[in-house]
Design a protein around this motif. Structure first.
Motif, PDB file in Angstrom:
ATOM      1  N   GLY A  16       0.791  -1.226   0.000  1.00 12.71           N
ATOM      2  CA  GLY A  16       0.000   0.000   0.000  1.00 12.71           C
ATOM      3  C   GLY A  16       0.824   1.276   0.000  1.00 12.71           C
ATOM      4  N   GLY A  17       2.154   1.135  -0.035  1.00 11.12           N
ATOM      5  CA  GLY A  17       3.023   2.302  -0.073  1.00 11.12           C
ATOM      6  C   GLY A  17       3.045   2.941  -1.449  1.00 11.12           C
ATOM      7  N   PRO A  18       3.983   3.862  -1.674  1.00 11.77           N
ATOM      8  CA  PRO A  18       4.020   4.579  -2.952  1.00 11.77           C
ATOM      9  C   PRO A  18       4.417   3.714  -4.149  1.00 11.77           C
ATOM     10  N   GLN A  19       5.119   2.619  -3.912  1.00 12.74           N
ATOM     11  CA  GLN A  19       5.500   1.712  -4.989  1.00 12.74           C
ATOM     12  C   GLN A  19       4.722   0.406  -4.848  1.00 12.74           C
ATOM     13  N   PRO A  20       4.384  -0.250  -5.955  1.00 11.75           N
ATOM     14  CA  PRO A  20       3.690  -1.534  -5.840  1.00 11.75           C
ATOM     15  C   PRO A  20       4.614  -2.615  -5.287  1.00 11.75           C
ATOM     16  N   THR A  21       4.015  -3.548  -4.575  1.00  6.81           N
ATOM     17  CA  THR A  21       4.752  -4.723  -4.131  1.00  6.81           C
ATOM     18  C   THR A  21       4.677  -5.777  -5.236  1.00  6.81           C
ATOM     19  N   LEU A  22       5.438  -6.834  -5.084  1.00  7.68           N
ATOM     20  CA  LEU A  22       5.450  -7.930  -6.035  1.00  7.68           C
ATOM     21  C   LEU A  22       5.129  -9.201  -5.270  1.00  7.68           C
ATOM     22  N   LEU A  23       4.053  -9.874  -5.659  1.00  6.80           N
ATOM     23  CA  LEU A  23       3.653 -11.135  -5.048  1.00  6.80           C
ATOM     24  C   LEU A  23       4.059 -12.260  -5.978  1.00  6.80           C
ATOM     25  N   LEU A  24       4.961 -13.095  -5.524  1.00  4.38           N
ATOM     26  CA  LEU A  24       5.443 -14.234  -6.304  1.00  4.38           C
ATOM     27  C   LEU A  24       4.627 -15.435  -5.861  1.00  4.38           C
ATOM     28  N   SER A  25       3.689 -15.800  -6.705  1.00  4.63           N
ATOM     29  CA  SER A  25       2.664 -16.777  -6.370  1.00  4.63           C
ATOM     30  C   SER A  25       3.028 -18.157  -6.910  1.00  4.63           C
ATOM     31  N   LEU A  26       3.100 -19.120  -6.011  1.00  2.86           N
ATOM     32  CA  LEU A  26       3.450 -20.489  -6.390  1.00  2.86           C
ATOM     33  C   LEU A  26       2.407 -21.051  -7.343  1.00  2.86           C
ATOM     34  N   SER A  27       2.878 -21.559  -8.465  1.00  2.00           N
ATOM     35  CA  SER A  27       1.986 -22.139  -9.467  1.00  2.00           C
ATOM     36  C   SER A  27       2.732 -23.215 -10.244  1.00  2.00           C
ATOM     37  N   SER A  28       2.026 -24.292 -10.535  1.00  2.00           N
ATOM     38  CA  SER A  28       2.617 -25.344 -11.363  1.00  2.00           C
ATOM     39  C   SER A  28       2.061 -25.300 -12.782  1.00  2.00           C
ATOM     40  N   ASP A  29       1.234 -24.290 -13.078  1.00  2.00           N
ATOM     41  CA  ASP A  29       0.677 -24.164 -14.426  1.00  2.00           C
ATOM     42  C   ASP A  29       1.793 -23.827 -15.405  1.00  2.00           C
ATOM     43  N   PRO A  30       1.867 -24.551 -16.522  1.00  2.00           N
ATOM     44  CA  PRO A  30       2.908 -24.228 -17.508  1.00  2.00           C
ATOM     45  C   PRO A  30       2.622 -22.898 -18.189  1.00  2.00           C
ATOM     46  N   ARG A  31       3.685 -22.178 -18.488  1.00  2.00           N
ATOM     47  CA  ARG A  31       3.551 -20.911 -19.199  1.00  2.00           C
ATOM     48  C   ARG A  31       3.555 -21.185 -20.690  1.00  2.00           C
ATOM     49  N   ALA A  32       2.690 -20.516 -21.410  1.00  2.00           N
ATOM     50  CA  ALA A  32       2.614 -20.708 -22.864  1.00  2.00           C
ATOM     51  C   ALA A  32       2.945 -19.393 -23.556  1.00  2.00           C
TER      52      ALA A  32
END
Length: 127
Positions: free
Chosen positions: A49-65
């Motif tokens: 919620g600060g002046p810069q966005p945070t980054l959420l690194l979300s665990l996923s096993s879905d393959p990227r296409a």
């Protein structure tokens, strides 16, 4: 009043690895962990919620296409583009080809999981 971006969510196979990489790239620190293995990083002392966005690194096993439909652009704050490129490559970034030609003023890179991002030319002031 308009909305503003408070966090970006990036699905990944190894949140620990990407949290370490992106923390070094952005000067962020870990600000939280979820029970599902996701890790949130953000600016030191500011948090979510600060002046810069945070980054959420979300665990996923879905393959990227294919190429990501959205990517992050970064600018150096304390060095020129060439020096920052060297730093990012030393941290584990790789050069990436998404069809750009040799006349562009930015470098297309990929993080350790292959997510594209661009290093722009202009140096900006840190917050």
């Amino acid at each position: 009043m308009a909305c503003r971006i408070t966090e970006l969510v990036l699905d990944c196979a190894d949140p620990e690895r990407l949290a370490a990489f992106w923390s070094e790239v952005l000067g962020y620190v870990e600000i939280g962990r979820e029970d599902d293995g996701s890790i949130q990083i953000g600016p030191p002392g500011a948090g979510w919620g600060g002046p810069q966005p945070t980054l959420l690194l979300s665990l996923s096993s879905d393959p990227r296409a294919g190429k990501l439909p959205l990517h992050i652009d970064v600018n150096a704050t304390d060095r020129d583009q060439d020096a920052e490129l060297e730093r990012l490559l030393a941290l584990g970034a790789k050069t990436a080809d998404v069809g750009q030609d040799s006349t562009v003023s930015w470098h297309v890179l990929a993080d350790p999981e292959g997510n594209e991002f661009c290093l722009l030319r202009t140096r900006i002031k840190p917050l």
